[in-house]
Design a protein around this motif. Structure first.
Motif, PDB file in Angstrom:
ATOM      1  N   LYS A 140       0.858  -1.184   0.000  1.00 15.99           N
ATOM      2  CA  LYS A 140       0.000   0.000   0.000  1.00 15.99           C
ATOM      3  C   LYS A 140       0.894   1.235   0.000  1.00 15.99           C
ATOM      4  N   THR A 141       0.601   2.163  -0.891  1.00  9.04           N
ATOM      5  CA  THR A 141       1.359   3.419  -0.882  1.00  9.04           C
ATOM      6  C   THR A 141       0.570   4.465  -0.097  1.00  9.04           C
ATOM      7  N   PHE A 142       1.284   5.316   0.594  1.00  9.26           N
ATOM      8  CA  PHE A 142       0.609   6.357   1.390  1.00  9.26           C
ATOM      9  C   PHE A 142       1.591   7.504   1.623  1.00  9.26           C
ATOM     10  N   PRO A 143       1.054   8.669   1.963  1.00 11.22           N
ATOM     11  CA  PRO A 143       1.956   9.781   2.279  1.00 11.22           C
ATOM     12  C   PRO A 143       2.297   9.787   3.766  1.00 11.22           C
ATOM     13  N   LEU A 144       3.498  10.143   4.096  1.00  7.72           N
ATOM     14  CA  LEU A 144       3.905  10.275   5.494  1.00  7.72           C
ATOM     15  C   LEU A 144       4.757  11.542   5.572  1.00  7.72           C
ATOM     16  N   PHE A 145       4.259  12.500   6.328  1.00  7.50           N
ATOM     17  CA  PHE A 145       4.931  13.813   6.406  1.00  7.50           C
ATOM     18  C   PHE A 145       5.148  14.391   4.996  1.00  7.50           C
ATOM     19  N   ASN A 146       4.156  14.194   4.118  1.00 11.62           N
ATOM     20  CA  ASN A 146       4.199  14.681   2.749  1.00 11.62           C
ATOM     21  C   ASN A 146       5.258  13.980   1.893  1.00 11.62           C
ATOM     22  N   ALA A 152       6.516  10.328   0.038  1.00 14.14           N
ATOM     23  CA  ALA A 152       5.974   9.076  -0.478  1.00 14.14           C
ATOM     24  C   ALA A 152       6.482   7.918   0.373  1.00 14.14           C
ATOM     25  N   ALA A 153       5.577   7.048   0.751  1.00 17.26           N
ATOM     26  CA  ALA A 153       5.966   5.898   1.575  1.00 17.26           C
ATOM     27  C   ALA A 153       5.137   4.701   1.146  1.00 17.26           C
ATOM     28  N   PHE A 154       5.637   3.535   1.475  1.00 15.63           N
ATOM     29  CA  PHE A 154       4.802   2.347   1.293  1.00 15.63           C
ATOM     30  C   PHE A 154       5.142   1.324   2.363  1.00 15.63           C
ATOM     31  N   ALA A 155       4.168   0.462   2.603  1.00 11.74           N
ATOM     32  CA  ALA A 155       4.375  -0.671   3.496  1.00 11.74           C
ATOM     33  C   ALA A 155       3.924  -1.907   2.736  1.00 11.74           C
ATOM     34  N   GLY A 211       7.467 -19.815   3.510  1.00 10.35           N
ATOM     35  CA  GLY A 211       8.675 -19.284   4.115  1.00 10.35           C
ATOM     36  C   GLY A 211       8.349 -18.192   5.131  1.00 10.35           C
ATOM     37  N   ASP A 212       9.381 -17.469   5.518  1.00  8.42           N
ATOM     38  CA  ASP A 212       9.203 -16.405   6.511  1.00  8.42           C
ATOM     39  C   ASP A 212       8.630 -15.153   5.845  1.00  8.42           C
ATOM     40  N   PRO A 213       7.519 -14.649   6.307  1.00  9.18           N
ATOM     41  CA  PRO A 213       6.992 -13.422   5.715  1.00  9.18           C
ATOM     42  C   PRO A 213       7.880 -12.223   6.052  1.00  9.18           C
ATOM     43  N   MET A 214       7.975 -11.324   5.109  1.00  6.89           N
ATOM     44  CA  MET A 214       8.815 -10.145   5.312  1.00  6.89           C
ATOM     45  C   MET A 214       7.947  -8.879   5.294  1.00  6.89           C
ATOM     46  N   LEU A 215       8.194  -8.028   6.254  1.00  2.88           N
ATOM     47  CA  LEU A 215       7.535  -6.717   6.289  1.00  2.88           C
ATOM     48  C   LEU A 215       8.512  -5.689   5.754  1.00  2.88           C
ATOM     49  N   GLU A 216       8.022  -4.823   4.949  1.00  5.21           N
ATOM     50  CA  GLU A 216       8.917  -3.804   4.388  1.00  5.21           C
ATOM     51  C   GLU A 216       8.279  -2.428   4.513  1.00  5.21           C
ATOM     52  N   PHE A 217       9.110  -1.479   4.868  1.00  5.50           N
ATOM     53  CA  PHE A 217       8.660  -0.087   4.950  1.00  5.50           C
ATOM     54  C   PHE A 217       9.697   0.778   4.237  1.00  5.50           C
ATOM     55  N   ASP A 218       9.186   1.700   3.431  1.00  4.26           N
ATOM     56  CA  ASP A 218      10.082   2.593   2.685  1.00  4.26           C
ATOM     57  C   ASP A 218       9.502   3.994   2.725  1.00  4.26           C
ATOM     58  N   ILE A 219      10.381   4.957   2.917  1.00  5.07           N
ATOM     59  CA  ILE A 219       9.941   6.356   2.843  1.00  5.07           C
ATOM     60  C   ILE A 219      10.986   7.159   2.092  1.00  5.07           C
TER      61      ILE A 219
END
Lengths: 333, 630
Positions: free
Chosen positions: A88-94, A96-99, A127-135
């Motif tokens: 999911k893409t979303f804004p964070l502090f204006n 671009a971010a996604f999780a 397998g092992d699920p991976m969580l990813e966060f990017d900003i």
């Protein structure tokens, strides 16, 4: 002199451009835990969704489900992997971010040597699920509406990336070969996009770099032993270029360094490997993107060298409520 | 011995070639030009050192005549310069306005080559060869004198007469008045030229819009170019060339006439990259808001009377406030590009001004600057290449198909800004290029320089016309328009000299009884005093005569044809007179013939109609709001 028609044609053409841009830049999660694909960190409209479906066929002397890329000398593994996820893409502090969450699954088989004895092993399951966060830290602000998509040009962009993998995948402590890793691990990285020239579909060129550092917890039950892995530095590089508005290609490179693994204090070799690859991408329609890639390690003739080659096909389905609404209205007026 | 023989040969040569010119110093008869060289006696001496030099023959003129620079912008609208109310930044053109005078009632023709032909010949289009544009000549006009589609050989040109009067004559830019060797700039009086012969095309290379004529033609000093100079960009190159021509002959004591006919800001909006993003998102507010802002500034400046109303937004253009952000951005981005085109042109005008200041010629130079017709509201590229399956559409697919906004400005992109922004460029007037509403023919004019004695920075509302340039500049140069040229009669001048008006002796070159008339593509107009008669094909007109009082209604909102039949009749008489005098042949076929069927039916545009799409969400009083009962 058909001004009204011309105006409407202009607007219709605009929507087509908008849709294409959104789709081309739709979220595209990783096809491999080891390396993210080119154009992965291009930004798209906030509020977008992506579901990747990735198939990989891998062979080599390391378990492709293992992010430590631990080399098993003289081993030959064959793996068929699939990765599914949601992003999911979303804004964070204006910005671009996604999780995202990615779940690997598949099967692997190969010969492994334990205490001098060679045996064939196999594993399958999730397998092992991976969580990813990017900003994004440096670059254009988050895209909040369609004009923002049209205005998007990465220029020189820098992101902060954090991955964390949960040790809940299939794991059998009696076997060396597993799909789950039975330990926490993750990485931090700084994806960089350097736009080369104009940002026009059909002409886009980028140099993309991802320096990252993998960090591993201990596996305290690796066939009854303790496995520790030093941090590993990874540098991914992609030189990408549009061939047409919908078709692009990339030269890919990866360098691994470090990541020495020890089992009950017996140290293995430090990684220092280079892999090269090619990726081709094609945007099938407004929602669906296809990529095909091949990667292989180079200078890997020594038994202790990391050896791996991989074919990969990915389908990524992306959608956004605005685009879906526009599609529903097509032909209504 | 050899030296002596050489002198003798030279002396004989001089003896046969040199001309004594005592007659030249007497009053010269300028009814027949060029002034014939007087008959003189041959010098019969064998040694040139013994020969008395003949008196020099030259056109008689004032001691120090001004240089003349005409800056013609292609499709620039009435309100596009800062000094005429624009938000577009034109500091260099504005500096000419500050040093000179702005004219608010200046008329050109409604399209490119007719205006250019009148500028350079001073003769009505139906006599000078541009009775119709070359690209639009009707079947019944073919082969008729005055409708050649190029500047014909019956007229004498301004550069020819100025050259005869001792001026250097230079041109850089768009010609658009003929391509054959006897029709190009060099053949029509320009000593030096770098000319685009076509009406438009790429600013970066020789690419044209049409498959049948895929390459734009250029000439340099009368030779057809096989390729363009390195680092060619039209606006820059034209300026470089002109500066080079001026410098090449500096110091010989002769004044120059320099005609820079910029291609800018005609579409396609080709721009260097650093000029493309100087108004980011500024035009997302939409065309109505920008028009309103421009008119407000025009009123504050005194360009337009305080009670001026904006012309009606054209009926097929949407109200921008009902549009979504994406089309507003895309359409606004086109206007951003256009603004960049004007600003880039202004920058290069500034280079020319600065250069003349550096070489000490600025103070002795008359600058005349204007646009050649109304701003372009027609999708020219769409007209040429818009039909899928056509030859030209295929050509466009190969050469002109980069449509993404990020590519706009690059080679291979073709952007025009459409009718909505053309109306902005023509604020406050109605319609645009190609039509005889004020938006098609009413342009901004700047004049500065030594002949201007009016208050610097002032504004004048006298009625002026592009054909006035010929008599004006001949008078400035100390020469006059002949009755015959090179042995044949030349057509009468259409315009009137501005010199008395520029000197402050009158407020207008025209009286209330003088009239102007236009015809192109079958549309017609007459202006006399405050009144304007107009006939335009439906739906841009009524396919009938309309009558407007421009003093009370400069934006042509109210047709008075029914209320003032007497005035209508008077002006129709003038129209008939114009037809007879100038051999006007109305075309029996135009591109507009099917327009009424192709376009939305014309309706009156009332702001805020229909309320259905304007009424905002009703907000009930807060104290009357409640949750539903269980």
């Amino acid at each position: 002199m058909k001004n009204k028609r011309i105006l409407m044609k202009s607007v219709v053409r605009l929507w087509l451009v908008v849709i294409a841009v959104l789709a081309v830049e739709a979220f595209c999660p990783p096809q491999s835990l080891a390396q993210l694909p080119p154009r992965f960190y291009w930004k798209s409209l906030s509020g977008g969704n992506g579901v990747p479906l990735i198939f990989e066929s891998i062979s080599g002397n390391t378990n492709p489900f293992d992010p430590a890329d631990t080399v098993t000398a003289n081993a030959d593994f064959e793996a068929t992997m699939a990765l599914m996820g949601y992003a999911k893409t979303f804004p964070l502090f204006n910005r671009a971010a996604f999780a995202a969450v990615i779940v690997p699954m598949g099967r692997i088989s190969g010969e492994v040597t334990v205490n001098g004895k060679t045996s064939k092993q196999s594993a399958e399951g999730f397998g092992d699920p991976m969580l990813e966060f990017d900003i994004n830290l440096i670059g254009p602000p988050a895209q909040m509406n369609i004009p923002d998509i049209l205005l998007y040009q990465p220029g020189f962009s820098v992101d902060l990336l954090v991955d964390l993998t949960l040790p809940i995948g299939e794991y059998d402590s009696d076997k060396q070969l597993n799909i789950g890793m039975n330990r926490w691990y993750g990485r931090i990285g700084m994806p960089i996009i350097w736009q080369l020239g104009l940002w026009v579909p059909g002409q886009r060129t980028t140099l993309e770099l991802l320096p990252s550092l993998w960090l591993y917890g201990d596996n305290n039950d690796f066939v009854g032993q303790t496995m520790k892995t030093d941090p590993k530095f990874q540098m991914d590089a992609h030189l990408t270029r549009d061939f047409t508005k919908s078709f692009w290609g990339s030269l890919d490179g990866t360098w691994f360094y470090g990541g020495k693994t020890s089992i009950n204090g017996v140290e293995g070799e430090e990684l220092n490997s280079v892999g090269l690859g090619l990726t081709l991408g094609y945007q099938i329609n407004d929602n669906l993107g296809l990529t095909f890639g091949y990667k292989s390690t180079v200078n890997d003739s020594d038994p202790e060298d990391l050896r791996m080659n991989m074919f990969m096909v990915s389908l990524v389905f992306g959608w956004h409520p605005i685009i879906e609404g526009m599609n529903r209205l097509k032909g209504e007026f | 011995m050899k030296k002596k023989m050489a002198y003798s040969v030279l002396g004989l040569a001089l003896g046969t070639a040199c001309i004594a010119t005592a007659a030249a110093q007497t009053e010269q008869d300028r009814n027949s030009l060029p002034i014939p060289e007087p008959q003189t006696k041959k010098i019969n001496v064998s040694d040139v050192r013994n020969a008395a030099p003949p008196e020099r023959f030259e056109g008689k003129s004032p001691a120090r005549r001004p240089n003349i620079v005409i800056i013609l912008a292609d499709d620039m609208g009435f309100s596009d310069m800062g000094s005429f109310g624009s938000e577009i930044k034109t500091p260099n053109l504005d500096s000419l306005a500050k040093d000179g005078v702005r004219f608010t009632n200046f008329y050109t023709h409604a399209s490119s080559s007719p205006t250019r032909s009148m500028l350079l010949s001073g003769v009505d289009t139906h006599l000078n060869g541009l009775g119709n544009m070359n690209e639009m000549i009707a079947p019944n006009q073919r082969g008729v004198d005055g409708y050649e589609g190029n500047l014909n050989n019956r007229v004498v040109t301004l550069p020819q007469l100025l050259k005869d009067a001792g001026y250097h004559t230079y041109m850089a830019g768009k010609w658009h008045m003929g391509k054959k060797p006897d029709q190009i700039a060099r053949a029509r009086g320009f000593e030096r030229d770098f000319s685009l012969l076509d009406g438009g095309g790429s600013y970066w290379d020789m690419k044209s819009a049409s498959a049948v004529s895929p390459n734009s033609l250029f000439t340099e000093d009368g030779r057809y170019l096989t390729k363009l100079p390195k680092d060619y960009y039209a606006t820059k190159t034209y300026t470089d060339k002109l500066i080079g021509y001026i410098d090449a002959n500096r110091g010989d004591g002769k004044p120059f006439f320099a005609y820079v006919a910029h291609q800018a800001p005609h579409d396609p909006y080709h721009l260097p990259r650093d000029w493309r993003n100087r108004h980011p998102r500024e035009y997302d507010k939409g065309w109505d808001a920008v028009r309103a802002e421009r008119l407000k500034r025009q009123k504050e400046m005194g360009i337009m009377p305080p009670d001026t109303e904006l012309a009606e937004r054209m009926w097929f253009i949407p109200d921008p406030i009902v549009l979504a952000p994406a089309p507003l951005y895309i359409l606004g981005k086109k206007m951003e590009l256009y603004a960049g085109m004007v600003e880039n042109m202004d920058f290069h005008v500034g280079r020319l001004i600065d250069h003349l200041k550096e070489i000490g010629e600025y103070e002795n130079t008359i600058f005349i600057c204007f646009g050649d017709n109304g701003a372009e509201g027609t999708d020219l590229f769409g007209m040429i290449a818009g039909a899928q399956g056509s030859r030209d559409n295929l050509f466009a697919a190969i050469h002109w198909s980069w449509t993404h906004p990020n590519a706009w400005g690059e080679p291979g992109t073709w952007v025009g800004y459409g009718p909505m922004w053309a109306q902005v460029s023509m604020t406050p007037f109605s319609q645009y290029k190609g039509w005889l509403a004020e938006g098609g023919i009413h342009n901004a004019l700047l004049v500065s320089g030594p002949v201007v004695k009016r208050t610097k920075g002032s504004i004048n509302h006298g009625v002026m016309h592009v054909a006035d340039l010929m008599p004006t500049l001949l008078e400035v140069a100390g020469t006059s328009y002949p009755k015959t040229y090179q042995g044949h009669e030349v057509p009468p001048l259409y315009g009137k000299s501005w010199v008395p008006m520029l000197a402050g002796q009158t407020d207008s070159p025209r009286t209330k009884d003088d009239h102007l008339a236009w015809e192109v593509f079958g549309n017609r107009a007459v202006r006399q005093g405050d009144w304007k008669l107009r006939w335009q094909i439906k739906p841009f007109g009524k396919s009938d005569w309309e009558l407007f009082n421009l003093a009370a209604d400069p934006t042509e909102r109210k047709d008075l044809a029914q209320e003032r039949p007497d005035k209508l009749k008077e002006l129709v008489v003038l129209w008939d007179q114009y037809v007879r005098t100038n051999n006007v042949i109305l075309p029996n076929r135009t591109l507009f013939d099917t327009m009424e069927k192709d376009m939305p039916q014309r309706v009156t545009v009332y702001p805020g109609f229909p309320p259905l799409i304007y009424n905002k969400q009703f907000e009930p009083p807060k104290d009357m709001m409640a949750d539903p009962k269980p």
